[in-house]
Design an enzyme around this catalytic site. Structure first.
Site, PDB file in Angstrom:
ATOM      1  N   ASP A   5       0.878  -1.158   0.000  1.00 37.08           N
ATOM      2  CA  ASP A   5       0.000   0.000   0.000  1.00 37.08           C
ATOM      3  C   ASP A   5       0.925   1.220   0.000  1.00 37.08           C
ATOM      4  O   ASP A   5       2.106   1.128   0.316  1.00 37.08           O
ATOM      5  CB  ASP A   5      -0.932  -0.015   1.216  1.00 37.08           C
ATOM      6  CG  ASP A   5      -2.133   0.889   0.981  1.00 37.08           C
ATOM      7  OD1 ASP A   5      -3.149   0.713   1.664  1.00 37.08           O
ATOM      8  OD2 ASP A   5      -2.054   1.765   0.099  1.00 37.08           O
TER       9      ASP A   5
HETATM   10  C1  GLC Z   1      -4.235   4.420  -0.304  1.00 31.87           C
HETATM   11  C2  GLC Z   1      -5.126   3.223  -0.087  1.00 31.87           C
HETATM   12  C3  GLC Z   1      -5.096   2.226  -1.215  1.00 31.87           C
HETATM   13  C4  GLC Z   1      -4.884   2.978  -2.505  1.00 31.87           C
HETATM   14  C5  GLC Z   1      -3.480   3.541  -2.462  1.00 31.87           C
HETATM   15  C6  GLC Z   1      -3.163   4.400  -3.693  1.00 31.87           C
HETATM   16  O1  GLC Z   1      -3.654   4.843   0.882  1.00 31.87           O
HETATM   17  O2  GLC Z   1      -4.997   2.524   1.145  1.00 31.87           O
HETATM   18  O3  GLC Z   1      -6.332   1.510  -1.201  1.00 31.87           O
HETATM   19  O4  GLC Z   1      -5.040   2.106  -3.623  1.00 31.87           O
HETATM   20  O5  GLC Z   1      -3.220   4.288  -1.285  1.00 31.87           O
HETATM   21  O6  GLC Z   1      -3.963   5.532  -3.683  1.00 31.87           O
END
Ligand code: GLC
Length: 749
Positions: free
Chosen positions: A262
């Protein structure tokens, strides 16, 4: 002619051997051969470079070999607008306004796997057209608490429903040559302290509740990538967690795709190397501010990794496994010359969004058949509530979108009723007058100067002078109201809506409450309103989907993917005091023990004999279905045999409709505590008025299993079981008893 043919043949024969296409560039070659060939040609530096981001949403390819970059995009409900190279803020492109599909809780509420495929395919076409290779979704975290800010991105409280619905979504998505990236693996079940929550839970809860949807996504959906969650288990972050990524995901499950972090979920180079991370995104490492030109070299899997490799501290064998996974992802997507070209904002995508919306809307209550409203009547309709006009596709966190359009409930209703009816509007309350996320603005000016008293007076007066009131309220993806990185503080509706609904109901008994949310909400006014509709976040076609159901153009068939609780103490995570966890004295880690264990959602409700507002699987129709006496048989075709149950269903009402018949299995006596019943099947049947059909369930031994920590596997114990056939978990219509005896399934005499 002959001469020309000869020349061509000669020409072909004259091509020198060195011009033969290398295996990794040969589209006809086996993908694994292409991976190995590409790997063999890469330098150490090139291998490290493909393992981490080069920009906010892209990872470097291998320019020297002509292996393209990998581009990722949010989100599960639509393609996020382009952002700056290394910023969250908008790139201000003018060609990236998308179709916003309904939120995944709405898709789950359709209980329609074929529609999940349609959804995934349409979303994949939009991603493909925007030249994206990895779609950062779907999310399948289980709804453990109705306060979780991101439940609207997920598929409800039941692992079986989520497991069935996620597979076709992934298959549809990946049919475009765009990778799914199933998230957030795992145990990211609330947003408060999401980076520091260290989850503890039993192996049973892990394997019976929180992993099944991810396992189905990997083993049945064939997901090409998966996103590690922000939180921790066993004091190790999920983006580099040995037990979850190496033992379970890549070991037991045989996942051959790439594990993506993430954004900002990576915290340690050695753990990232050894514990299964393959693609690092969104890190801030040694205090480098975002946007620094060389920030990406400092990523945990960048220079620090290269240094360890060069010094012999890290093995090239582990490196090569990571690179193989990233290359495999590339050959499945950006290097697949045969993948389709996608499409964007097509009429078909609007149709898909409208269909998912109207099939996901749930009719919760409909006293005296107030609904459907006759659009041809010249009735006076009062539409009241901010959610009747507020754009919902902007906000909520990373799933926020720049939609090409969004039909509001008010617009949809006015269109459906046409000029002969009077559809008047009053705001009623002020919720979130803003409408912006990362620089995408809704363009609505919802500023309000009137007091609540004035707003209430206006709304009540309108209600009093109308034939029917449609209140459209709920939550709105503002912080704390169904939004990433925040949870709700309570189960109740915000902004004084409860009081307003009571006042409106007192002014006009013909009131319909439409709740727009991704979560259950408390309804203290439930007994005072005639009809209640669960509207979900419905995307670009919101107003059309809602009007289709409210006017009967579509007979509602949605069923709740989650329990609608009366109070929070009906929720295991809250009744046990487990949520949100306890902060350690000596660190920022918050320990959260899932004390309710396997008793999540209706499993808790049943075991504690609670009476929720509306049970899991509940959903009414404008018609009525009668379930007849089931016929059951046992067959020994497979090793343990199967039980087949056929249930007659008759539409005894006056309109055609679709009913989702649910199968729950109850283990009468087990060596370990088990829920009273668990969803193990569902079948939809479409019936004309007066028509009768049947649905068939085939029960195999797997449907009886639970996780036995003693043997570290799923087991089915001999003994008696009940098959409960119902219209919801709280409306069981028929029961069939059977048993597992000497390893074989048989009907009880
Ligand atoms: C965010 C989210 C994830 C998302 C990623 C990119 O913090 O937790 O679901 O796809 O970052 O935006």
């Amino acid at each position: 002619m002959k001469k020309i043919t000869t020349l061509i043949l000669t020409g072909l024969l004259a091509i020198p051997s060195f011009a033969k296409v290398p295996v990794y560039l040969d589209p006809t070659a086996d993908i694994e051969a292409r991976v190995e060939d590409a790997l063999s040609r890469m330098t150490l530096e090139e291998k490290v470079k493909v393992l981490h981001a080069q920009s906010k949403f892209s990872a470097a390819g291998v320019p020297r070999l002509g292996i393209p970059e990998l581009w990722t995009t949010d989100g599960p409900h639509g393609i996020r607008p382009e952002v700056m190279w290394d910023e969250w803020d908008q790139a201000r492109w003018t060609n990236d306004s998308c179709i916003a599909f309904p939120a995944l809780t709405c898709l789950a509420a359709t209980w329609d796997p074929s529609l999940a495929y349609t959804y995934g395919k349409a979303l994949g076409e939009e991603a493909r057209y925007r030249k994206k290779d990895i779609l950062l979704g779907p999310g399948v975290n289980i709804m453990r608490t109705p306060l979780n800010g991101r439940n609207f991105e997920y598929m409800g409280e039941d692992p079986y429903l989520a497991s069935i619905m996620v597979v076709p979504y992934i298959q549809g998505l990946q049919s475009n040559g765009v990778a799914a990236c199933v998230k957030h693996f795992a145990l990211n079940n609330h947003e408060v302290n999401r980076h520091t929550t260290n989850v503890s839970l039993s192996d049973r809860a892990l394997h019976e509740i929180y992993l099944p949807a991810f396992k189905a996504a990997v083993q049945k959906g064939g997901a090409w990538s998966l996103m590690g969650a922000y939180n921790l288990i066993g004091d190790q972050h999920l983006c580099h967690n040995d037990r979850m990524l190496m033992k379970i995901l890549k070991g037991d499950w045989g996942f051959d795709g790439a594990v993506v972090s993430d954004w900002g979920g990576t915290h340690d180079t050695d753990e990232a190397i050894e514990n299964g991370l393959d693609l690092e995104f969104g890190s801030w490492t040694d205090g480098l501010s975002n946007g620094a030109s060389n920030a990406y070299d400092y990523y945990y899997l960048a220079n620090p990794y290269l240094e360890r490799l060069k010094s012999g501290q890290a093995s090239e064998e582990v490196l090569n496994d990571k690179v193989r996974r990233v290359l495999r992802l590339a050959f499945r997507t950006t290097m697949d010359r045969n993948r389709p070209f996608g499409s964007f904002c097509s009429p078909e995508h609007s149709t898909a969004a409208r269909e998912v919306g109207r099939k996901g809307i749930v009719l919760l209550k409909n006293d005296r058949k107030l609904l459907p409203l006759d659009p041809k009547s010249n009735i006076k309709v009062a539409v009241i509530g901010e959610n009747a006009i507020k754009m919902m596709t902007v906000g909520g966190g990373s799933s926020s979108l720049k939609a090409l359009y969004e039909i509001s409930p008010l617009d949809g209703l006015r269109e459906a009723f046409g000029p002969q009816a009077v559809v008047a509007y009053a705001r009623g309350y002020v919720g979130d007058p803003t409408g912006e996320y990362n620089g995408v603005v809704s363009g609505q000016d919802l500023t309000e100067t009137r007091s609540q008293a004035e707003l209430t007076a206006e709304a009540v007066a309108l209600a009093r002078n109308s034939d029917v009131v449609i209140f459209v309220g709920g939550l709105n993806k503002a912080s704390g109201q169904d939004c990433e990185d925040s949870d709700r503080a309570s189960l109740g509706l915000p902004y004084g809506q409860d009081e307003l609904i009571e006042a409106l109901a007192a002014a006009n008994k013909n009131i319909v409450v439409v709740n727009i949310s991704g979560n259950p909400v408390a309804m203290p006014w439930l007994g005072k309103v005639r009809s209640v509709v669960q509207g979900w976040y419905l995307g670009s076609e919101a107003g059309h989907s809602l009007a289709d159901v409210l006017t009967g153009k579509c007979n509602p068939s949605g069923k709740l993917p989650c329990t609608f609780y009366a109070t929070l103490d009906q929720v295991g995570a809250h009744a046990t005091g487990s949520y949100p966890g306890v902060k350690r004295a000596d660190s920022d880690i918050v320990d959260c023990n899932y004390d309710e264990d396997i008793f999540v959602g209706y499993r808790w409700i049943d075991s504690h004999k609670q009476a929720p507002l509306f049970p899991f699987g509940h959903g009414l129709s404008y018609t009525t279905y009668k379930y007849g006496k089931p016929k059951a048989s046992a067959s020994a075709m497979t090793d343990a045999g199967t039980i087949t149950i056929t249930v007659p269903v008759k539409n005894i009402g006056s309109v055609a409709g679709s009913e989702t018949v649910q199968l729950y299995i109850s283990d009468i006596k087990s060596s370990l505590p088990r829920p009273e019943k668990e969803l193990k099947g569902f079948e939809q049947i479409q019936l004309q008025p007066g028509a009768e059909g049947e649905v068939t369930f085939t029960i195999s031994k797997e449907a009886l299993e639970f996780y036995n920590p003693g043997v570290e596997s799923m087991v089915a114990e001999p003994g008696k079981f009940k098959a409960l056939i119902g219209a919801s978990s709280g409306d069981i219509r028929q029961i069939v008893e059977f048993e597992l005896r000497d390893g074989t399934l048989a009907l009880c005499e």
